[in-house]
Structures are given as C-alpha cells and as structure tokens.
Design a protein around this motif. Structure first.
Motif, short mmCIF file in Angstrom:
data_model
loop_
_atom_site.label_atom_id
_atom_site.label_comp_id
_atom_site.label_asym_id
_atom_site.label_seq_id
_atom_site.Cartn_x
_atom_site.Cartn_y
_atom_site.Cartn_z
N GLY A 54 6.38 -8.18 1.33
CA GLY A 54 6.12 -7.11 0.37
C GLY A 54 4.78 -7.30 -0.32
N LYS A 55 4.12 -6.19 -0.61
CA LYS A 55 2.85 -6.25 -1.33
C LYS A 55 3.14 -6.34 -2.82
N GLU A 56 2.28 -7.06 -3.51
CA GLU A 56 2.40 -7.15 -4.97
C GLU A 56 2.25 -5.76 -5.60
N MET A 57 1.26 -5.02 -5.13
CA MET A 57 1.01 -3.66 -5.61
C MET A 57 0.78 -2.75 -4.41
N PRO A 58 1.57 -1.68 -4.28
CA PRO A 58 1.40 -0.78 -3.13
C PRO A 58 0.08 -0.02 -3.21
N ASP A 59 -0.36 0.46 -2.07
CA ASP A 59 -1.51 1.37 -2.00
C ASP A 59 -0.94 2.76 -2.26
N PHE A 60 -1.04 3.21 -3.51
CA PHE A 60 -0.36 4.45 -3.91
C PHE A 60 -0.91 5.68 -3.22
N GLY A 61 -2.19 5.71 -2.91
CA GLY A 61 -2.75 6.84 -2.18
C GLY A 61 -2.15 6.97 -0.80
N LEU A 62 -2.10 5.85 -0.09
CA LEU A 62 -1.52 5.85 1.24
C LEU A 62 -0.02 6.12 1.18
N LEU A 63 0.64 5.58 0.17
CA LEU A 63 2.07 5.83 -0.02
C LEU A 63 2.34 7.32 -0.24
N ALA A 64 1.55 7.95 -1.10
CA ALA A 64 1.72 9.38 -1.36
C ALA A 64 1.45 10.20 -0.10
N PHE A 65 0.42 9.83 0.65
CA PHE A 65 0.12 10.55 1.89
C PHE A 65 1.25 10.39 2.90
N GLY A 66 1.79 9.18 3.00
CA GLY A 66 2.93 8.93 3.89
C GLY A 66 4.14 9.76 3.50
N CYS A 67 4.39 9.88 2.20
CA CYS A 67 5.51 10.71 1.72
C CYS A 67 5.28 12.17 2.07
N LEU A 68 4.03 12.62 2.00
CA LEU A 68 3.71 14.00 2.36
C LEU A 68 3.92 14.25 3.85
#
Length: 148
Positions: A54-68
């Motif tokens: 697990g990452k300490e802090m996710p890449d929120f931009g990539l996470l949001a794009f993946g959710c989209l």
C-alpha cells in the motif's frame, strides 16, 4: 459502419454521462468509506505476507481518473445490458453481479497468485465489493430510470 457509429453515440447520451458522474463520485467516496474507514483495520489485520504493497498517500488525480473510467464502463455496460426500461432493481442486480465478478472472481484469483490478503481477508473483501457495486448499480439504475 453505421451500427458502430450508433453504438458510440449511445455511449455519450445525457443519461449515461450523468450516470457516469454519479457513479464516479460513489466510486471515489464509497471506496474511501468502505476500504479507507470501515474495513481498514480489519483488512490490515488480514494482510498476507507481502509487505510495502500500500502507498502511504494515494495519487488522488490518478485515483479520481480511475474512478471515472470505472464508472463510465459500468454505466455503458449497464446501458447495453438492460432493455428500454431500466429500474433501480435492475441496477442493483447488475451491481451484485459486477461485485461477484470483481470481488470473488478477481479476488480469489488474486489470492491464489499473490500474498496481499489472507483467505479471510479475501472473502470479506469479496462481500465488500458486492455491496460496493450493488450501491453503484442502484445509483446507475436510479439515474437511468429518472433521466431520459
């Protein structure tokens, strides 16, 4: 050729785009709720032997794009899966099947090939995925019923 153009056009309907946005918001927030808050301690207690996964802090931009992307695919497949009349119950059923596919199908394959979660964690994670996708399906079904 005309049929392919028609299929692409139906992927970008108002209903599908609104459904995609709602499902993407659920994917981001629901994922955080289920795996980041409700199941975090449980999952941490059922990690396999793999470390540093697990990452300490996710890449929120990539996470949001993946959710989209996930939401768009989910909504588009739902559009093709149903008839001309969609209901929230259709969405719920579709979501449950998607949850079984990802949560247990992919989850058990991951368990067989990786050391990320122990068997108990993998099974519980499968059930979480079913609930997660059932809610997503319910939301998509509601949008498809209300927006025409």
């Amino acid at each position: 050729m005309y049929n392919n153009q028609l299929k692409i056009k139906t992927m970008f309907t108002k209903t599908n785009l609104i459904s995609t946005i709602v499902a993407a918001v659920w994917s981001f927030m629901g994922g955080f709720l289920f795996w980041g808050i409700l199941a975090e301690d449980f999952m941490n207690n059922h990690l396999g032997t793999a470390t540093g996964m697990g990452k300490e802090m996710p890449d929120f931009g990539l996470l949001a794009f993946g959710c989209l992307v996930q939401a768009f695919a989910f909504s588009s497949i739902f559009r093709s899966w149903g008839s001309d009349s969609y209901t929230p119950m259709d969405g719920l059923k579709y979501g449950i099947w998607a949850g079984i596919l990802v949560g247990f199908g992919h989850g058990l394959i991951n368990h067989a090939t990786t050391n990320f979660l122990d068997m108990t964690g993998s099974v519980v994670n499968g059930f979480i995925y079913i609930v997660f996708y059932a809610v997503m399906g319910l939301l998509v079904g509601l949008i498809y019923k209300k927006v025409k």
